[in-house]
Design a protein around this motif. Sequence first.
Motif, short mmCIF file in Angstrom:
data_model
loop_
_atom_site.label_atom_id
_atom_site.label_comp_id
_atom_site.label_asym_id
_atom_site.label_seq_id
_atom_site.Cartn_x
_atom_site.Cartn_y
_atom_site.Cartn_z
N ILE A 167 0.84 -1.20 0.00
CA ILE A 167 0.00 0.00 0.00
C ILE A 167 0.88 1.25 0.00
N SER A 168 1.98 1.24 0.74
CA SER A 168 2.90 2.38 0.74
C SER A 168 3.48 2.61 -0.65
N LEU A 169 3.87 1.51 -1.31
CA LEU A 169 4.41 1.62 -2.67
C LEU A 169 3.34 2.16 -3.62
N ALA A 170 2.10 1.70 -3.44
CA ALA A 170 1.01 2.20 -4.28
C ALA A 170 0.79 3.70 -4.04
N SER A 171 0.96 4.14 -2.80
CA SER A 171 0.84 5.57 -2.50
C SER A 171 1.91 6.37 -3.22
N ILE A 172 3.15 5.88 -3.19
CA ILE A 172 4.25 6.57 -3.88
C ILE A 172 3.98 6.64 -5.37
N LEU A 173 3.57 5.50 -5.95
CA LEU A 173 3.30 5.47 -7.39
C LEU A 173 2.11 6.35 -7.76
N GLY A 174 1.08 6.37 -6.91
CA GLY A 174 -0.08 7.21 -7.19
C GLY A 174 0.27 8.68 -7.21
N ILE A 175 1.04 9.11 -6.20
CA ILE A 175 1.46 10.52 -6.15
C ILE A 175 2.37 10.84 -7.33
N ALA A 176 3.32 9.94 -7.63
CA ALA A 176 4.25 10.16 -8.74
C ALA A 176 3.50 10.24 -10.07
N ASN A 222 -4.47 6.63 -0.48
CA ASN A 222 -3.73 5.38 -0.25
C ASN A 222 -2.73 5.55 0.88
N LEU A 223 -2.15 6.75 0.97
CA LEU A 223 -1.20 7.02 2.04
C LEU A 223 -1.89 6.97 3.40
N VAL A 224 -3.12 7.49 3.47
CA VAL A 224 -3.88 7.41 4.73
C VAL A 224 -4.09 5.94 5.11
N SER A 225 -4.48 5.13 4.13
CA SER A 225 -4.73 3.71 4.41
C SER A 225 -3.47 3.01 4.91
N SER A 226 -2.34 3.24 4.23
CA SER A 226 -1.09 2.56 4.62
C SER A 226 -0.64 3.03 6.00
N GLN A 227 -0.83 4.31 6.31
CA GLN A 227 -0.40 4.82 7.61
C GLN A 227 -1.28 4.29 8.74
N VAL A 228 -2.59 4.18 8.49
CA VAL A 228 -3.48 3.62 9.51
C VAL A 228 -3.11 2.17 9.80
N MET A 229 -2.84 1.40 8.72
CA MET A 229 -2.44 0.01 8.91
C MET A 229 -1.10 -0.08 9.62
N LEU A 230 -0.17 0.85 9.31
CA LEU A 230 1.13 0.85 9.98
C LEU A 230 0.98 1.13 11.46
N VAL A 231 0.12 2.09 11.80
CA VAL A 231 -0.10 2.41 13.21
C VAL A 231 -0.65 1.18 13.95
N THR A 232 -1.60 0.48 13.32
CA THR A 232 -2.15 -0.74 13.93
C THR A 232 -1.07 -1.80 14.10
N ASP A 233 -0.19 -1.92 13.09
CA ASP A 233 0.87 -2.92 13.13
C ASP A 233 1.92 -2.59 14.18
#
Length: 414
Positions: free
Chosen positions: A26-35, A286-297
Motif C-alpha cells: 500500500i505504501s508503494l502504491a501511495s508513492i506510485l499514485g502521487i508520482a 492510499n497514504l492514509v490507508s497505509s499509515q493507519v495500517m502501519l499504526v495498527t501494526d
Amino acid sequence: MFRPLPVAIGLRYLRAKRRNGFISFISLASILGIALGVTALITTLAVMSGFQKEIRDRMLGMAAHATVSGYGQPLQEWRHAVQVAMADPRVAGAAPYIEKEALISGADNQPAMLRGVDPAQEGKVSVLPAKMVQGTLAQLTPGSFNIVLGKELALWLGVSVGDDVIVTLADFRSTPVGGVQTMKRFRVSGIFEAGYNEFDKGLAVVNLADLQRVLRMGGGVTGVRLKLHDMDQAFDVARTLALKLKGPYRVSDWTQDNANLFRALKMEKTVMAILLSLIVAMGAFNLVSSQVMLVTDKQADIAILRTLGLTPGQVMRVFMVQGSLIGIIGTVAGVIGGILLTLNLNRILQGIESLFGVQLLPEDVYYITGLPTDMQAHDVVVIVLVALAMAFIATLYPAWRAARTAPAEALRYE
C-alpha cells in the motif's frame, strides 16, 4: 550527525521491513499514485501552455499588439499618432490600416474582414509578407485594385490567383435612384497562409489607397497598428499612448481584443489541473490507508516508546515524518518523470505513429502538427506544493491515532 528522535524513528520505520507485507504494498502504491499524478499534471499543463503559446504567437503574428483608432470616424491625424508611438522605445513598428466587414463573392459567397494596408510598412507590424504562398504583398500597388486572400478563404470562394472577386461593403452611397451598397471588383494577386483559421478563412487584404478610394475616406484611416518589442507590455504601452495623444483617440491592446479567447484557454487549463489533481488525491488516500495500517501494526512499538518517555506529540511526529517522506519520494519521482516525459513527448508521439502506422495529428486536419510544450517553472512549483500539502494532510489522522495509543491496552496481550 544529530537528528531529533521522532525523525530518526520515522526514518527507521521507512527503511525497516514490515511484518505485514500488504502495508509495504500500500505504501508503494501511495508513492506510485502521487508520482503518476504529478507526472500527468506537469505534462498536461506543459502541453496546454504550449498550445496556448502557439495560438498566441500565430495570432499575434497577424494581429496588432496594440492599436490607435478614431472614435466612430476615420482617423485623419494618424501620422501624428505614428510619431508619438514610435517615440516610445518599447514600440518596434507602426503602420496605418483600414478594416471593414465585407461580403466577398467568387464562385461562392463568404463574409470576411477586408483590411487595407500599406505594403511597404506592413512588414513592420505583422508577418503577412512572410506568409505569402502565392504572389507577393508588393503586388498590392495603388490603383491596381488587387486583393490578397487567406488560403481557406480562397478555397471556399473557389478562386485562385488571376481570378476576379466582387467585394460588397455595408457602406451605402447616395445615387439619383437612392442608396446603393458599395461594391468593387478586385483581382486576386496572392494567397497567404497564416496557420490560424481566423485569418486564413476570414481575412482579405488590399492596398490602403484603393480602399480609401472605394470608401471615399480621403486621407483618413481606421487607425494605426503597433508592434511591440515585448507583447506582454501591450497594456502599459497602450495606456501611455492614451495619456500622450491629444485628441479623440481610442487605444486598445491584444489582451482586450482577444480577452474571451485567452480567458477560455486559461479556464480550460485550470479545470484540467483540478481534475488531474484527483490522481494525486488518490495517492494521498492510499497514504492514509497505509499509515493507519502501519499504526495498527506498530501498536506494541508505540506502547514501548511511550513507556520509555516519548510524549504523544513526539509519537505523532514519528508517523508524520514517515508519511511525509513517502509523499516527498512520490513527488520527486513525479517531477523527474514529468520533466522527462515533457521533454521527450514528440519523440514518443513519433514512435507511436511509426509503430502503429497512424498519424495522430494529420496536417490536413490540424494547423498545429506535433505537441507543442511550454513547461513553466511556476506550474511545476505549484504542482509540487499541492502534492506535498496533500501528502502532509494525509498523515495527520494516522499520526493522531498513534498519539492516542494507550500503552497498557497495547501491551496487554503482548
